[in-house]
Design a protein around this motif. Structure first.
Motif, PDB file in Angstrom:
ATOM      1  N   TYR A   1       1.297   3.300  -3.189  1.00  0.00           N
ATOM      2  CA  TYR A   1       0.103   4.144  -3.609  1.00  0.00           C
ATOM      3  C   TYR A   1       0.420   5.363  -2.734  1.00  0.00           C
ATOM      4  CZ  TYR A   1      -1.233  -0.048  -5.738  1.00  0.00           C
ATOM      5  OH  TYR A   1      -1.199  -1.258  -6.509  1.00  0.00           O
ATOM      6  N   LEU A   2       0.780   5.448  -1.581  1.00  0.00           N
ATOM      7  CA  LEU A   2       0.560   6.657  -0.658  1.00  0.00           C
ATOM      8  C   LEU A   2       1.774   7.460  -0.678  1.00  0.00           C
ATOM      9  CD1 LEU A   2      -1.021   4.541   2.119  1.00  0.00           C
ATOM     10  CD2 LEU A   2      -2.221   6.082   0.347  1.00  0.00           C
TER      11      LEU A   2
ATOM     12  N   ASN B   1      -2.720   0.463   8.341  1.00  0.00           N
ATOM     13  CA  ASN B   1      -2.280   1.497   7.081  1.00  0.00           C
ATOM     14  C   ASN B   1      -1.402   0.908   5.956  1.00  0.00           C
ATOM     15  OD1 ASN B   1      -3.995   3.514   8.432  1.00  0.00           O
ATOM     16  ND2 ASN B   1      -1.936   4.106   9.915  1.00  0.00           N
TER      17      ASN B   1
ATOM     18  N   ASN C   1       0.754  -1.151   0.113  1.00  0.00           N
ATOM     19  CA  ASN C   1       0.131   0.076  -0.029  1.00  0.00           C
ATOM     20  C   ASN C   1       0.874   1.297   0.027  1.00  0.00           C
ATOM     21  OD1 ASN C   1      -2.734   1.095  -0.051  1.00  0.00           O
ATOM     22  ND2 ASN C   1      -2.454   1.346   1.900  1.00  0.00           N
ATOM     23  N   ASP C   2       1.958   1.240   0.420  1.00  0.00           N
ATOM     24  CA  ASP C   2       2.855   2.308   0.589  1.00  0.00           C
ATOM     25  C   ASP C   2       3.406   2.808  -0.964  1.00  0.00           C
ATOM     26  OD1 ASP C   2       4.540   0.376   0.143  1.00  0.00           O
ATOM     27  OD2 ASP C   2       6.224   0.748   1.244  1.00  0.00           O
TER      28      ASP C   2
END
Length: 227
Positions: free
Chosen positions: A137-138, A216, A134-135
């Protein structure tokens, strides 16, 4: 082609002090692995436990093929020992796959079929992680990240700079990179070095077929709490 899973379990249960989702539990992660393998023919995989701790607890009563008890007391040393175990396992044949798996991952149903499909479609793959980070994309550091997107018959995949300590590799590539895999600390640095010096690539699925259970940072678009 057979997948040899080497599941590294520490002398721990429940949760730990890391930033975990509220539903996280080590035993649930392992039960999820067994459940997602339950409909897969047993000739396609075997499950090996590498247990780093003094007294095996709940995991010793679960289904597995081989149980290796080690006492390293530290994540990287436990990984080094696992590499040695894999290197000396006579049951792993050329063309087989090796899955180094940490104990804080969840998987979706059908992931093994997707892996076999991928390696049957493309020859010469280097490293495959089932975690859609996910990182990527963030974090601002990835704003200009360029990935090659490609498909197997039923899934999309992307190239990515690095992954964590859970990954799939062929026996041949593992033997070629054993010197680096078993000695270099730091996941991110290791993958960048292998890419720069040996042109190795890491690919991950879209959407993820597993997730690292960190708040997250879960693989996006999937309800992992429901799983």
């Amino acid at each position: 082609m057979k997948l040899h899973i080497f599941y590294r379990q520490y002398n721990i249960q429940g949760t730990d002090n890391k930033n975990r989702p509220s539903w996280f539990d080590f035993e649930k992660c392992y039960d999820n692995l067994l459940l997602t393998l339950s409909d897969t023919p047993s000739n396609l995989y075997n499950l090996n436990i590498v247990y780093d701790g003094k007294d095996p607890n709940w995991i010793e009563n679960k289904n597995f093929n081989k149980f290796y008890k080690i006492q390293e007391g530290e994540d990287f040393r436990a990984f080094q020992k696992t590499c040695d175990i894999v290197k000396n396992d006579p049951t792993i044949e050329n063309g087989d796959l090796i899955y180094f798996l940490e104990n804080d991952y969840m998987h979706v149903d059908g992931w093994l079929n997707k892996v076999i499909e991928l390696f049957s479609t493309y020859k010469g793959l280097d490293y495959v992680s089932l975690y859609d980070h996910n990182d990527k994309y963030l974090l601002p550091m990835y704003d200009n990240l360029v990935s090659k997107i490609f498909t197997s018959p039923t899934h999309h995949w992307r190239t990515t700079p690095s992954t964590c300590g859970s990954f799939i590799v062929t026996k041949e590539r593992f033997n070629e990179d054993f010197d680096i895999l078993s000695t270099m600390r730091g996941d991110h640095n290791k993958w960048l070095w292998l890419n720069e010096h040996r042109s190795r690539s890491v690919i991950t699925p879209i959407p993820g077929l597993s997730t690292h259970c960190m708040s997250n940072l879960l693989s996006p678009t999937i309800n992992w709490e429901k799983i």
